[in-house]
Design an enzyme around this catalytic site. Structure first.
Site, PDB file in Angstrom:
ATOM      1  CG  LEU A 202      37.908  44.866  50.301  1.00  0.00           C
ATOM      2  CD1 LEU A 202      39.212  44.369  50.891  1.00  0.00           C
ATOM      3  CD2 LEU A 202      36.851  45.019  51.394  1.00  0.00           C
ATOM      4  CG  HIS A 203      39.923  44.914  43.512  1.00  0.00           C
ATOM      5  ND1 HIS A 203      41.061  45.355  44.129  1.00  0.00           N
ATOM      6  CD2 HIS A 203      40.342  44.200  42.433  1.00  0.00           C
ATOM      7  CE1 HIS A 203      42.116  44.938  43.460  1.00  0.00           C
ATOM      8  NE2 HIS A 203      41.705  44.221  42.426  1.00  0.00           N
ATOM      9  NE  ARG A 204      44.054  41.374  44.187  1.00  0.00           N
ATOM     10  CZ  ARG A 204      44.731  41.288  43.071  1.00  0.00           C
ATOM     11  NH1 ARG A 204      44.353  40.440  42.129  1.00  0.00           N
ATOM     12  NH2 ARG A 204      45.789  42.038  42.869  1.00  0.00           N
ATOM     13  CG  ASP A 278      41.768  43.543  47.827  1.00  0.00           C
ATOM     14  OD1 ASP A 278      41.882  44.558  47.093  1.00  0.00           O
ATOM     15  OD2 ASP A 278      40.675  42.978  48.019  1.00  0.00           O
TER      16      ASP A 278
END
Length: 367
Positions: A202-204, A278
């Site tokens: 998860l990083h967006r 993501d």
């Protein structure tokens, strides 16, 4: 004389540039590698060079982290004198990060031909910085290599002559094929054997920059963790926001890891029952591995992973995530098939094309 100056800057670039550099060397094309330093943390950069056998960069701009505007401008400022010194026939860029558009723009304005690997992918979501980078890079590129056939229609809609476009397949899957036998088993990375587990990345910004969205995602992941252990290699940006928003307690019970190297991540995905992400690249890698993937975004620039692969688009909605998770647990999820030309030979197709294309490029293009 250097024929091609290849650019990499961020973690997704390294998996794409590794097979390209190897294929250029094998076909006798003189190439140099430039690392912009967009990803400067050793865990997200240096280990990838070692894992993937990428030659040490001939040039390192050491740009580091900054806002999109500052980072892009700094790459441009530092790249131009290198370009002037090397004077390559062409600059090859990959993917859609800030380094990609920055170096492509400098090259185009200096009259140096631009080659874009992974062209034509579109999410049609201009709120994503990567979408802006993709569209603009394609517009100023002279030769565009695509990973899936649908990309040609995207490019034609934007007025790009099909004669500049070639479908070669996916160089990231070249890297996967080359390294799958060397992948570190998930149990070794975890330090324990789990009969089954899921992996989350998860990083967006759309998922991690808003406290409410991030909290809801972590709550959903926590609920899934009660049925299937959740392994989370935690991105530094995500960790920082979790701490800033006071959400650290929501990580309790999850198997939290620091950023892991390519071979460790490949093993974690290969051995997982399910991946939630993501990331664009992980959508492709899970399809190649035949592992079900739930994409926590409302759109994807890689539709082939849904149409032919193992990917399901669920967005950040907790109910949709839970429903798709239930489907995987009940029926195993999508099995999919391997898309055309995702066969480990994409980089060699690129090199063979360049072997014929480069000698025809006389002088600098008109600017």
């Amino acid at each position: 004389m250097t024929q091609v100056l290849c650019v990499a800057g961020a973690r997704p670039n390294f998996m794409k540039i590794a097979p390209v550099m190897a294929a250029l060397a094998e076909t006798g094309i003189a190439a140099q590698l430039l690392h912009t330093g967009q990803h400067y943390d050793a865990a997200m950069s240096d280990s990838f060079f070692a894992d993937l056998g990428i030659p040490r960069p001939d040039h390192h701009l050491e740009v580091g982290s900054a806002s999109h505007a500052v980072q892009t401008a700094e790459v441009m400022r530092r790249f131009e004198p290198v370009l002037e010194s090397v004077q390559p026939q062409a600059v090859l860029v990959v993917g859609d990060v800030n380094s990609t558009i920055a170096c492509a723009l400098v090259a185009a304005k200096r009259g140096v031909r631009v080659i874009h690997v992974e062209a034509g992918l579109r999410s049609y979501d201009r709120s994503m910085p990567e979408e802006i980078n993709r569209v603009l890079t394609d517009q100023i590129s002279d030769l565009l290599f695509t990973t899936e056939k649908s990309a040609l229609a995207n490019l034609q809609r934007e007025g790009i002559d099909p004669v500049r476009v070639e479908f070669v397949g996916n160089v990231m899957i070249d890297t996967l094929h080359r390294n799958l036998a060397r992948a570190v088993p998930g149990s070794l990375t975890l330090g324990t054997a789990l009969p089954q587990y899921a992996v989350l990345t998860l990083h967006r910004p759309s998922n991690v920059d808003d406290p409410a969205t991030l909290a809801a995602l972590l709550d959903t992941v926590g609920a899934i963790n009660r049925s299937l252990p959740m392994v989370v290699p935690l991105h530094p940006r995500t960790r920082g926001n979790i701490e800033k928003f006071g959400l650290t307690a929501k990580l309790d019970g999850l198997h939290i890891l620091p950023p892991v190297g390519y071979l460790e991540m490949l093993g974690l995905m290969r051995d997982a029952k399910l991946v939630l992400t993501d990331s664009g690249g992980i959508q492709e890698e899970t399809t190649a591995l035949g592992v079900p993937c739930l994409t926590l975004r409302d759109n994807t620039e890689r539709p082939i992973t849904i149409a032919e692969g193992t990917n399901t688009l669920v967005g950040p909605d907790p109910a949709a995530i839970q429903a798709a998770f239930g489907e995987v647990m009940a029926n195993g999820g999508k099995s999919g098939r391997i898309p055309e030309y995702w066969d480990g030979r994409a980089a060699m197709r690129i090199a063979h094309t360049l072997k014929g294309w480069l000698p025809m490029q006389k002088g600098t293009r008109a600017v």
